[in-house]
Design a protein around this motif. Structure first.
Motif, PDB file in Angstrom:
ATOM      1  N   GLY A 120       0.817  -1.204   0.000  1.00  0.00           N
ATOM      2  CA  GLY A 120       0.000   0.000   0.000  1.00  0.00           C
ATOM      3  C   GLY A 120       0.848   1.250   0.000  1.00  0.00           C
ATOM      4  O   GLY A 120       1.943   1.283   0.550  1.00  0.00           O
ATOM      5  N   LYS A 121       0.350   2.276  -0.626  1.00  0.00           N
ATOM      6  CA  LYS A 121       1.055   3.547  -0.645  1.00  0.00           C
ATOM      7  C   LYS A 121       0.717   4.333   0.613  1.00  0.00           C
ATOM      8  O   LYS A 121      -0.446   4.463   0.972  1.00  0.00           O
ATOM      9  N   VAL A 122       1.745   4.828   1.267  1.00  0.00           N
ATOM     10  CA  VAL A 122       1.576   5.598   2.496  1.00  0.00           C
ATOM     11  C   VAL A 122       1.919   7.049   2.205  1.00  0.00           C
ATOM     12  O   VAL A 122       2.894   7.335   1.508  1.00  0.00           O
ATOM     13  N   THR A 123       1.133   7.937   2.733  1.00  0.00           N
ATOM     14  CA  THR A 123       1.378   9.361   2.520  1.00  0.00           C
ATOM     15  C   THR A 123       1.561  10.069   3.850  1.00  0.00           C
ATOM     16  O   THR A 123       1.110   9.590   4.892  1.00  0.00           O
ATOM     17  N   LYS A 124       2.205  11.214   3.790  1.00  0.00           N
ATOM     18  CA  LYS A 124       2.381  12.044   4.974  1.00  0.00           C
ATOM     19  C   LYS A 124       1.086  12.800   5.271  1.00  0.00           C
ATOM     20  O   LYS A 124       0.094  12.701   4.543  1.00  0.00           O
ATOM     21  N   GLU A 125       1.107  13.563   6.349  1.00  0.00           N
ATOM     22  CA  GLU A 125      -0.073  14.335   6.717  1.00  0.00           C
ATOM     23  C   GLU A 125      -0.417  15.379   5.667  1.00  0.00           C
ATOM     24  O   GLU A 125      -1.590  15.720   5.479  1.00  0.00           O
ATOM     25  N   ARG A 131       8.473   8.325   1.811  1.00  0.00           N
ATOM     26  CA  ARG A 131       9.620   7.811   1.064  1.00  0.00           C
ATOM     27  C   ARG A 131      10.289   6.596   1.694  1.00  0.00           C
ATOM     28  O   ARG A 131      11.140   5.967   1.063  1.00  0.00           O
ATOM     29  N   TRP A 132       9.927   6.244   2.913  1.00  0.00           N
ATOM     30  CA  TRP A 132      10.661   5.188   3.619  1.00  0.00           C
ATOM     31  C   TRP A 132       9.834   3.912   3.722  1.00  0.00           C
ATOM     32  O   TRP A 132       8.637   3.957   3.982  1.00  0.00           O
ATOM     33  N   CYS A 134      11.427   1.272   5.580  1.00  0.00           N
ATOM     34  CA  CYS A 134      11.961   0.650   6.790  1.00  0.00           C
ATOM     35  C   CYS A 134      11.207   1.084   8.044  1.00  0.00           C
ATOM     36  O   CYS A 134      11.338   0.446   9.094  1.00  0.00           O
ATOM     37  N   PHE A 135      10.436   2.153   7.967  1.00  0.00           N
ATOM     38  CA  PHE A 135       9.562   2.559   9.071  1.00  0.00           C
ATOM     39  C   PHE A 135       8.414   3.365   8.499  1.00  0.00           C
ATOM     40  O   PHE A 135       8.488   3.870   7.377  1.00  0.00           O
ATOM     41  N   ARG A 136       7.343   3.471   9.258  1.00  0.00           N
ATOM     42  CA  ARG A 136       6.125   4.128   8.800  1.00  0.00           C
ATOM     43  C   ARG A 136       5.835   5.378   9.626  1.00  0.00           C
ATOM     44  O   ARG A 136       6.382   5.536  10.718  1.00  0.00           O
ATOM     45  N   PRO A 137       4.943   6.236   9.147  1.00  0.00           N
ATOM     46  CA  PRO A 137       4.678   7.483   9.876  1.00  0.00           C
ATOM     47  C   PRO A 137       4.214   7.265  11.310  1.00  0.00           C
ATOM     48  O   PRO A 137       4.559   8.054  12.201  1.00  0.00           O
ATOM     49  N   TRP A 138       3.450   6.220  11.557  1.00  0.00           N
ATOM     50  CA  TRP A 138       2.965   5.983  12.922  1.00  0.00           C
ATOM     51  C   TRP A 138       4.048   5.446  13.856  1.00  0.00           C
ATOM     52  O   TRP A 138       3.821   5.305  15.050  1.00  0.00           O
ATOM     53  N   GLU A 139       5.220   5.147  13.332  1.00  0.00           N
ATOM     54  CA  GLU A 139       6.342   4.706  14.163  1.00  0.00           C
ATOM     55  C   GLU A 139       7.296   5.856  14.494  1.00  0.00           C
ATOM     56  O   GLU A 139       8.284   5.649  15.190  1.00  0.00           O
ATOM     57  N   THR A 140       7.006   7.035  14.012  1.00  0.00           N
ATOM     58  CA  THR A 140       7.858   8.192  14.285  1.00  0.00           C
ATOM     59  C   THR A 140       7.435   8.843  15.596  1.00  0.00           C
ATOM     60  O   THR A 140       6.337   8.590  16.108  1.00  0.00           O
ATOM     61  N   TYR A 141       8.259   9.705  16.142  1.00  0.00           N
ATOM     62  CA  TYR A 141       7.965  10.357  17.421  1.00  0.00           C
ATOM     63  C   TYR A 141       8.910  11.521  17.635  1.00  0.00           C
ATOM     64  O   TYR A 141       9.926  11.656  16.949  1.00  0.00           O
ATOM     65  N   LYS A 142       8.567  12.319  18.592  1.00  0.00           N
ATOM     66  CA  LYS A 142       9.444  13.407  19.024  1.00  0.00           C
ATOM     67  C   LYS A 142      10.157  12.962  20.296  1.00  0.00           C
ATOM     68  O   LYS A 142       9.510  12.602  21.281  1.00  0.00           O
ATOM     69  N   ALA A 143      11.462  12.979  20.265  1.00  0.00           N
ATOM     70  CA  ALA A 143      12.244  12.508  21.410  1.00  0.00           C
ATOM     71  C   ALA A 143      12.131  13.479  22.580  1.00  0.00           C
ATOM     72  O   ALA A 143      12.101  14.699  22.393  1.00  0.00           O
ATOM     73  N   VAL A 309      15.305  13.229   9.910  1.00  0.00           N
ATOM     74  CA  VAL A 309      14.300  14.296   9.960  1.00  0.00           C
ATOM     75  C   VAL A 309      12.902  13.695  10.046  1.00  0.00           C
ATOM     76  O   VAL A 309      12.061  14.143  10.833  1.00  0.00           O
ATOM     77  N   ASP A 310      12.652  12.656   9.273  1.00  0.00           N
ATOM     78  CA  ASP A 310      11.327  12.038   9.275  1.00  0.00           C
ATOM     79  C   ASP A 310      11.104  11.153  10.495  1.00  0.00           C
ATOM     80  O   ASP A 310      10.007  11.103  11.048  1.00  0.00           O
ATOM     81  N   TYR A 311      12.133  10.419  10.920  1.00  0.00           N
ATOM     82  CA  TYR A 311      11.968   9.472  12.025  1.00  0.00           C
ATOM     83  C   TYR A 311      11.717  10.175  13.351  1.00  0.00           C
ATOM     84  O   TYR A 311      10.854   9.769  14.128  1.00  0.00           O
TER      85      TYR A 311
END
Length: 361
Positions: A120-125, A131-132, A134-143, A309-311
């Protein structure tokens, strides 16, 4: 003595020589003048296929032929096509309804699944393509960079002291080999730091299967830690390009460390988690030194890799310094989780009795 297959083929050739079609035939896909032209193709002067006149034979003539079975070859066919038709055709749809990706005139080759599975194609907000893979938008976070970096577990028991000495002894050859090359040092560190979480999660997984019991979320928490450490490596691979001997060192170190940690976790999980906690403390120290080198200008503060930047959801103008800050914060969180896990075992409990800190980056 001749095999039966070879004898059969020779007899066929003999029959063909007497005027029978035999095993050899021609089929024209274009315009062939007459049967006499076909005969000339096969019965050219001096033997088969000799003396073919290109001007009288269509370029689309498809010739079916067979080789001697004794040569180990199977029936095959060759088709003389125009240059344009020899180009590889683009796959549009799969047999199970999988639509080729990259439609709309794209030259990208699609992976068509027999099972009807298509990525499936995943898009940003903002609607742009993600573009990645190896990880998806819902796996990203702010440290959380406000975490206390100075906390240290003071060794009390004998096992604690052994764990601390073990980690300290590993630091000396690392300092000697990498010295102040902190980019390469970080790359090596992450190849090791991603091992404990995977080993612990794997062993807890098998334990859960054997005992038919829940894990309290610790399997997922430890695998989450391993994945986070792996993303650190993927990031620093964009910063420091390892040399061949550094890659070879990774093979050796990972092989030794994995087996040692695996055995250590089987013998004493509380010792294994304590070792990991102290390893993370050393990682915090290494990244702090990395930041000093960046602040003093001895290491160029280049723009942050796009994957970072994305992760970590960093601003678009983020730099390498910003990346090191968030990675150091991650290591501090891993330090807390592993010391906490060791404390649970020291108190005579199992990890499943205390809910795991999922999402505690």
């Amino acid at each position: 003595m001749m095999s039966r297959s070879a004898t059969r083929v020779i007899r066929s050739v003999a029959v063909y020589a007497q005027g029978s079609p035999g095993y050899f035939s021609t089929a024209t896909a274009g315009t062939i003048a007459s049967e006499s032209t076909s005969a000339r193709i096969l019965n050219g002067s001096g033997g088969i296929f000799r003396g073919v006149n290109p001007g009288k034979v269509s370029e689309r003539a498809a010739v079916t032929w067979i080789r001697l079975p004794g040569m180990g070859a199977r029936n095959a066919s060759t088709v003389a096509l125009d240059a344009k038709e020899q180009k590889e055709e683009k796959v549009e749809t799969g047999s199970a309804g999988g639509v080729a990706a990259g439609g709309g005139g794209s030259d990208e080759k699609a992976i068509v699944s027999y099972w009807g599975i298509s990525p499936g194609k995943v898009t940003k907000e903002d609607g742009s393509e993600w573009r990645w893979s190896c990880f998806r938008p819902w796996e990203t976070y702010k440290a959380n960079v406000e975490i206390d970096l100075e906390k240290h577990h003071v060794p009390v028991t004998f096992l604690d002291k052994v764990a601390l000495w073990t980690v300290k002894s590993l630091r000396y050859p690392t300092d000697l080999f990498f010295q102040r090359r902190y980019g390469c040092r970080a790359m090596m560190l992450e190849t090791v730091a991603a091992v404990p979480g995977m080993v612990g999660g794997m062993l807890l997984h098998f334990k859960s299967l054997r005992r038919f019991e829940h894990s309290g979320g610790w399997i997922k928490a430890l695998l989450e830690e391993a994945e986070n450490e792996r993303m650190h490596l993927m990031t620093f691979m964009e910063v420091a390009k390892p040399k061949w001997y550094e890659r070879a060192l990774v093979f050796a170190v990972q092989g030794v460390f994995f087996n040692a940690y695996f055995l250590g976790y089987l013998v004493s999980p509380k010792f294994a988690h304590r070792v990991t906690g102290y390893l993370e403390e050393e990682a915090i120290h290494s990244y702090t030194e990395f930041l000093k080198e960046l602040d003093e200008g001895r290491i160029e503060n280049v723009p942050a890799p796009a994957i970072a930047v994305d992760y970590w959801r960093l601003p678009q103008d983020a730099t390498l310094r910003d990346v090191v800050v968030v990675v150091r914060a991650d290591e501090a969180h891993h330090r807390d989780v592993n010391h906490f896990a060791s404390d649970i075992h020291y108190q005579g409990h199992e990890l499943k009795e205390s809910p795991a800190p999922l999402g505690y980056h």
